[in-house]
Write a protein that holds these residues in place. Structure first.
Motif, PDB file in Angstrom:
ATOM      1  N   CYS A 142      -7.321   1.007   2.713  1.00  0.00           N
ATOM      2  CA  CYS A 142      -6.815   2.218   3.360  1.00  0.00           C
ATOM      3  C   CYS A 142      -7.008   2.180   4.877  1.00  0.00           C
ATOM      4  CB  CYS A 142      -7.446   3.478   2.764  1.00  0.00           C
ATOM      5  SG  CYS A 142      -9.193   3.682   3.125  1.00  0.00           S
ATOM      6  N   LEU A 143      -7.959   1.399   5.367  1.00  0.00           N
ATOM      7  CA  LEU A 143      -8.200   1.310   6.806  1.00  0.00           C
ATOM      8  C   LEU A 143      -7.420   0.159   7.444  1.00  0.00           C
ATOM      9  CD1 LEU A 143     -12.059   1.972   6.874  1.00  0.00           C
ATOM     10  CD2 LEU A 143     -10.211   3.596   7.252  1.00  0.00           C
ATOM     11  N   HIS A 144      -6.477  -0.415   6.701  1.00  0.00           N
ATOM     12  CA  HIS A 144      -5.693  -1.547   7.215  1.00  0.00           C
ATOM     13  C   HIS A 144      -4.901  -1.159   8.458  1.00  0.00           C
ATOM     14  CE1 HIS A 144      -3.398  -5.287   6.979  1.00  0.00           C
ATOM     15  NE2 HIS A 144      -2.311  -4.586   7.175  1.00  0.00           N
ATOM     16  N   SER A 145      -4.382   0.060   8.503  1.00  0.00           N
ATOM     17  CA  SER A 145      -3.616   0.535   9.652  1.00  0.00           C
ATOM     18  C   SER A 145      -3.611   2.057   9.642  1.00  0.00           C
ATOM     19  CB  SER A 145      -2.175   0.007   9.600  1.00  0.00           C
ATOM     20  OG  SER A 145      -1.467   0.605   8.526  1.00  0.00           O
ATOM     21  N   ASP A 146      -3.095   2.650  10.708  1.00  0.00           N
ATOM     22  CA  ASP A 146      -2.990   4.112  10.758  1.00  0.00           C
ATOM     23  C   ASP A 146      -2.076   4.628   9.653  1.00  0.00           C
ATOM     24  OD1 ASP A 146      -4.655   4.180  12.924  1.00  0.00           O
ATOM     25  OD2 ASP A 146      -3.034   4.257  14.410  1.00  0.00           O
ATOM     26  N   ARG A 147      -1.017   3.869   9.337  1.00  0.00           N
ATOM     27  CA  ARG A 147      -0.078   4.293   8.298  1.00  0.00           C
ATOM     28  C   ARG A 147      -0.744   4.293   6.927  1.00  0.00           C
ATOM     29  NH1 ARG A 147       4.839   0.593   8.185  1.00  0.00           N
ATOM     30  NH2 ARG A 147       5.773   2.231   6.911  1.00  0.00           N
ATOM     31  N   LEU A 185      -3.949   4.594   6.233  1.00  0.00           N
ATOM     32  CA  LEU A 185      -4.951   5.664   6.153  1.00  0.00           C
ATOM     33  C   LEU A 185      -4.275   7.008   5.940  1.00  0.00           C
ATOM     34  CD1 LEU A 185      -7.837   6.647   6.285  1.00  0.00           C
ATOM     35  CD2 LEU A 185      -7.645   6.730   8.777  1.00  0.00           C
ATOM     36  N   LYS A 186      -3.192   7.257   6.664  1.00  0.00           N
ATOM     37  CA  LYS A 186      -2.468   8.517   6.515  1.00  0.00           C
ATOM     38  C   LYS A 186      -1.932   8.660   5.087  1.00  0.00           C
ATOM     39  CE  LYS A 186       1.415  11.163   8.422  1.00  0.00           C
ATOM     40  NZ  LYS A 186       2.512  11.162   9.421  1.00  0.00           N
ATOM     41  N   HIS A 187      -1.351   7.581   4.563  1.00  0.00           N
ATOM     42  CA  HIS A 187      -0.812   7.608   3.201  1.00  0.00           C
ATOM     43  C   HIS A 187      -1.934   7.830   2.182  1.00  0.00           C
ATOM     44  CE1 HIS A 187       1.828   6.449  -0.157  1.00  0.00           C
ATOM     45  NE2 HIS A 187       0.800   5.750  -0.608  1.00  0.00           N
ATOM     46  N   PHE A 188      -3.073   7.171   2.392  1.00  0.00           N
ATOM     47  CA  PHE A 188      -4.187   7.303   1.451  1.00  0.00           C
ATOM     48  C   PHE A 188      -4.702   8.739   1.412  1.00  0.00           C
ATOM     49  CE2 PHE A 188      -8.734   7.052   0.379  1.00  0.00           C
ATOM     50  CZ  PHE A 188      -8.636   6.444  -0.861  1.00  0.00           C
ATOM     51  N   ILE A 189      -4.835   9.354   2.572  1.00  0.00           N
ATOM     52  CA  ILE A 189      -5.329  10.741   2.619  1.00  0.00           C
ATOM     53  C   ILE A 189      -4.341  11.686   1.943  1.00  0.00           C
ATOM     54  CG2 ILE A 189      -5.877  12.662   4.161  1.00  0.00           C
ATOM     55  CD1 ILE A 189      -6.988  10.562   6.114  1.00  0.00           C
ATOM     56  N   GLN A 190      -3.036  11.455   2.153  1.00  0.00           N
ATOM     57  CA  GLN A 190      -2.024  12.287   1.495  1.00  0.00           C
ATOM     58  C   GLN A 190      -2.102  12.133  -0.022  1.00  0.00           C
ATOM     59  OE1 GLN A 190       1.561  10.886   3.361  1.00  0.00           O
ATOM     60  NE2 GLN A 190       1.415  12.317   5.079  1.00  0.00           N
ATOM     61  N   TYR A 191      -2.243  10.886  -0.477  1.00  0.00           N
ATOM     62  CA  TYR A 191      -2.341  10.647  -1.914  1.00  0.00           C
ATOM     63  C   TYR A 191      -3.649  11.221  -2.469  1.00  0.00           C
ATOM     64  CZ  TYR A 191      -2.206   8.187  -6.387  1.00  0.00           C
ATOM     65  OH  TYR A 191      -2.184   7.883  -7.732  1.00  0.00           O
ATOM     66  N   LEU A 192      -4.721  11.095  -1.707  1.00  0.00           N
ATOM     67  CA  LEU A 192      -6.006  11.654  -2.119  1.00  0.00           C
ATOM     68  C   LEU A 192      -5.917  13.173  -2.248  1.00  0.00           C
ATOM     69  CD1 LEU A 192      -8.986  11.331  -2.768  1.00  0.00           C
ATOM     70  CD2 LEU A 192      -9.458  11.213  -0.318  1.00  0.00           C
ATOM     71  N   ASP A 193      -5.213  13.824  -1.311  1.00  0.00           N
ATOM     72  CA  ASP A 193      -5.037  15.273  -1.385  1.00  0.00           C
ATOM     73  C   ASP A 193      -4.310  15.681  -2.666  1.00  0.00           C
ATOM     74  OD1 ASP A 193      -6.330  15.633   0.982  1.00  0.00           O
ATOM     75  OD2 ASP A 193      -4.522  15.822   2.197  1.00  0.00           O
ATOM     76  N   TYR A 194      -3.268  14.900  -3.007  1.00  0.00           N
ATOM     77  CA  TYR A 194      -2.539  15.187  -4.247  1.00  0.00           C
ATOM     78  C   TYR A 194      -3.461  15.033  -5.462  1.00  0.00           C
ATOM     79  CZ  TYR A 194       0.343  14.132  -8.317  1.00  0.00           C
ATOM     80  OH  TYR A 194       0.877  14.106  -9.579  1.00  0.00           O
ATOM     81  N   PHE A 207       0.832  -1.199   0.000  1.00  0.00           N
ATOM     82  CA  PHE A 207       0.000   0.000   0.000  1.00  0.00           C
ATOM     83  C   PHE A 207       0.867   1.249   0.000  1.00  0.00           C
ATOM     84  CE2 PHE A 207      -2.784   3.271   1.500  1.00  0.00           C
ATOM     85  CZ  PHE A 207      -4.062   2.881   1.146  1.00  0.00           C
ATOM     86  N   LEU A 208       1.953   1.227   0.767  1.00  0.00           N
ATOM     87  CA  LEU A 208       2.801   2.410   0.915  1.00  0.00           C
ATOM     88  C   LEU A 208       3.755   2.591  -0.267  1.00  0.00           C
ATOM     89  CD1 LEU A 208       3.680   2.053   4.698  1.00  0.00           C
ATOM     90  CD2 LEU A 208       1.975   3.545   3.673  1.00  0.00           C
ATOM     91  N   GLY A 209       4.010   1.528  -1.017  1.00  0.00           N
ATOM     92  CA  GLY A 209       4.916   1.651  -2.159  1.00  0.00           C
ATOM     93  C   GLY A 209       4.812   0.462  -3.081  1.00  0.00           C
ATOM     94  N   HIS A 210       4.597   0.715  -4.378  1.00  0.00           N
ATOM     95  CA  HIS A 210       4.452  -0.356  -5.365  1.00  0.00           C
ATOM     96  C   HIS A 210       5.841  -0.862  -5.736  1.00  0.00           C
ATOM     97  CE1 HIS A 210       2.989  -1.593  -9.649  1.00  0.00           C
ATOM     98  NE2 HIS A 210       3.304  -2.617  -8.891  1.00  0.00           N
TER      99      HIS A 210
END
Length: 556
Positions: free
Chosen positions: A243-248, A250-259, A162-165
């Protein structure tokens, strides 16, 4: 060093997708041909190229006859549908993909050997990959240098992916059995691989091969360069179920969503309103509320810098906290309405879920497990959604590929399988009706529906497995408490194939009436009699579905 296999060399299927890559395709084919590993099934699919790719491939095949299958599409189907076609035709124990990339010598020998030494809990072997330009010159960078690369095996691969492909298709070797169990590529996506790897990682381990196994060609038509803004949404769709798998995550998803939101606003992307609204569901702050109202009233932010600056309004955090406190206090002082206290919510067609819930409550089973065959939708007309909402877990089986993705998004805690169920392993035509609730494997059922005025959307070839295979492989041989089955034409065969002596459900909900548009469908007594003979009692009948309860569970 010679490669030693425990038994004979297992068959490996290589799938090569060709689309306007005539100048590169021969080198890709040669890289497969030059592998020292010789037990290969090679499937080549041209997805309606407009250049000379077909002629080049046919000329090459004329002098390189071997175990090849060449498929030419009359129209462009896209990556995921083409890859799935190759997977359905594959006969290998292992599968790998190559398009305009190149396999390095020894890739298959080495990765098959690694796989053969692993247990069945592994689904994929992968390595790093060298990158070159369109002229074949090394770029001096590896795939790992552009991504958050992991050398595994990792226990939490869902989070890491999730954090990096970090897995490239050409550098991977996959288990065909694992692919069959989790489902093939999601055909609603064009960015296909990350969604598949996340589903595999949810159920299996991956193994890292520390030798570079392939070469990745970057050129003007590479997906990496052409994916564009539509690809951003594809990535969001792939990541959102996890995205709800962990706090990390969710945080990454919101950052990517903002972009993505800043890009969507800048380029006027048609789905921008959907994602502005969704941000509120994942991060309920004042900025999300602002975005939500922008989407609600269809206000277009013409300047993407406006979005960017709004993303940095951290001083509003205190205001948000104060608002939440005030709202909470107000809700706590609000009296509970008596009608809300006694309200019962149902997702089923005729409240079958409430009937089943009542049975389990009487027997003091608060969290029954379930198996939903022909699940259709996570919530609409669902006999298991009520239980999922209460924290129960189970298995949803839906043969229609276009319906399966919704379960991954809205029922992530369940096991969701995009397969068909029958009384034997087989491949059948799946008749997908415009009204998806009526889709069926039965030609007779389809013809009858058409006679009633229903419309056939399309026909797809679907592989089916048995219900006993699902129970043995996903339930450790123990049947879930509740079976809901609605498969329009195969339910009798499926029920008859269950090994009731070994393990069986406590409660079964089965469609007990034939379809009729005016509600006068005939009762399907053969289903009721079969289950009565197997030790079940007809607890209730809604004139559409019968609730059957096991005698030794009900009559205590």
């Amino acid at each position: 060093m010679p490669i030693n296999y425990k038994f004979e060399r297992p068959l490996v299927t290589i799938i090569t997708l060709v689309y306007n890559t005539g100048e590169y395709v021969v080198k890709a084919l040669e890289s497969v041909k030059s592998q020292s590993y010789d037990n290969i099934q090679h499937i080549i699919i041209d997805d309606c190229s407009s250049d000379n790719s077909i002629e080049i491939v046919e000329k090459w095949l004329g002098t390189n006859l071997k175990n090849f299958t060449f498929i030419k599409h009359p129209q462009n189907l896209g990556i995921t549908k083409s890859m799935n076609e190759g997977l359905r035709l594959s006969k290998g124990k292992y599968v790998s993909f190559v398009s305009d990339d190149l396999f390095l010598p020894g890739k298959l020998d080495r990765q098959v050997q690694i796989f053969e030494d692993l247990g069945q809990e592994y689904a994929l072997v992968y390595s790093d990959i060298q990158m070159i330009n369109d002229e074949g010159v090394k770029l001096g960078t590896l795939f790992s240098s552009l991504n958050r690369f992991m050398i595994g095996p990792e226990e939490n691969l869902v989070e890491e992916l999730f954090l990096g492909h970090f897995i490239h298709g050409s550098a991977a070797l996959l288990s065909k059995e694992a692919l069959t169990k989790v489902g093939y590529f999601n055909e609603s996506l064009i960015v296909e691989d990350i969604d598949l790897y996340l589903r595999l990682a949810k159920n299996y381990k991956f193994k890292f091969d520390n030798e570079i196994s392939a070469i990745y060609r970057i050129h003007g038509r590479s997906l990496l360069k052409t994916i564009g803004i539509n690809g951003l949404e594809q990535n969001l769709l792939s990541l959102e179920p996890y995205c709800l798998h962990s706090d990390r995550t969710l945080k990454h998803f919101i950052q990517y969503l903002d972009y993505c939101l800043s890009r969507f606003s800048k380029e006027g992307y048609p789905n921008w309103r959907i994602w502005f609204k969704k941000r509120w569901s994942y991060k309920q702050d004042i900025l999300s509320l602002y975005f939500y109202f922008i989407a609600l009233f269809n206000i277009r932010l013409k300047n993407h810098n406006t979005v960017k600056s709004l993303l940095n309004l951290s001083y509003l955090k205190r205001f948000v906290v104060n608002c939440k406190i005030r709202i909470k206090k107000k809700l706590l002082t609000k009296p509970v309405l008596i009608k809300e206290k006694f309200k019962s919510e149902s997702y089923s067609q005729c409240a079958e879920d409430l009937l089943v819930q009542y049975v389990f409550r009487l027997r003091k089973i608060t969290n029954p497990t379930y198996l939903d065959i022909g699940a259709h939708h996570p919530y609409q007309l669902s006999n298991t959604a009520l239980f999922y909402q209460k924290g129960c877990k189970g298995i949803n089986i839906e043969a229609n590929p276009s319906l399966h993705n919704a379960f991954e998004i809205y029922r992530p805690n369940d096991i969701n399988l995009n397969i068909g169920i029958s009384d034997k392993e087989e491949e059948l035509d799946f008749y997908i009706m415009t009204d998806n609730t009526l889709s069926t494997f039965s030609k007779e059922e389809c013809d009858q529906l058409i006679a009633y005025g229903k419309k056939l959307d399309k026909i797809e070839k679907i592989k089916l497995t048995t219900i006993n295979f699902v129970i043995d492989n996903y339930c450790d041989g123990i049947f879930p408490d509740f079976l809901s089955i609605d498969v329009e034409g195969l339910d009798f065969q499926i029920l008859k194939s269950i090994d009731f002596e070994k393990s069986s459900p406590k409660v079964i909900c089965v469609e007990a009436s034939e379809y009729s548009p005016v509600g006068s469908g005939a009762r399907r007594n053969e289903l009721i009699h079969l289950l009565v003979d197997k030790g079940y009692y007809e607890y209730a009948n809604t004139n559409l579905n019968a609730i059957m309860v096991k005698n030794d569970f009900w009559f205590i």
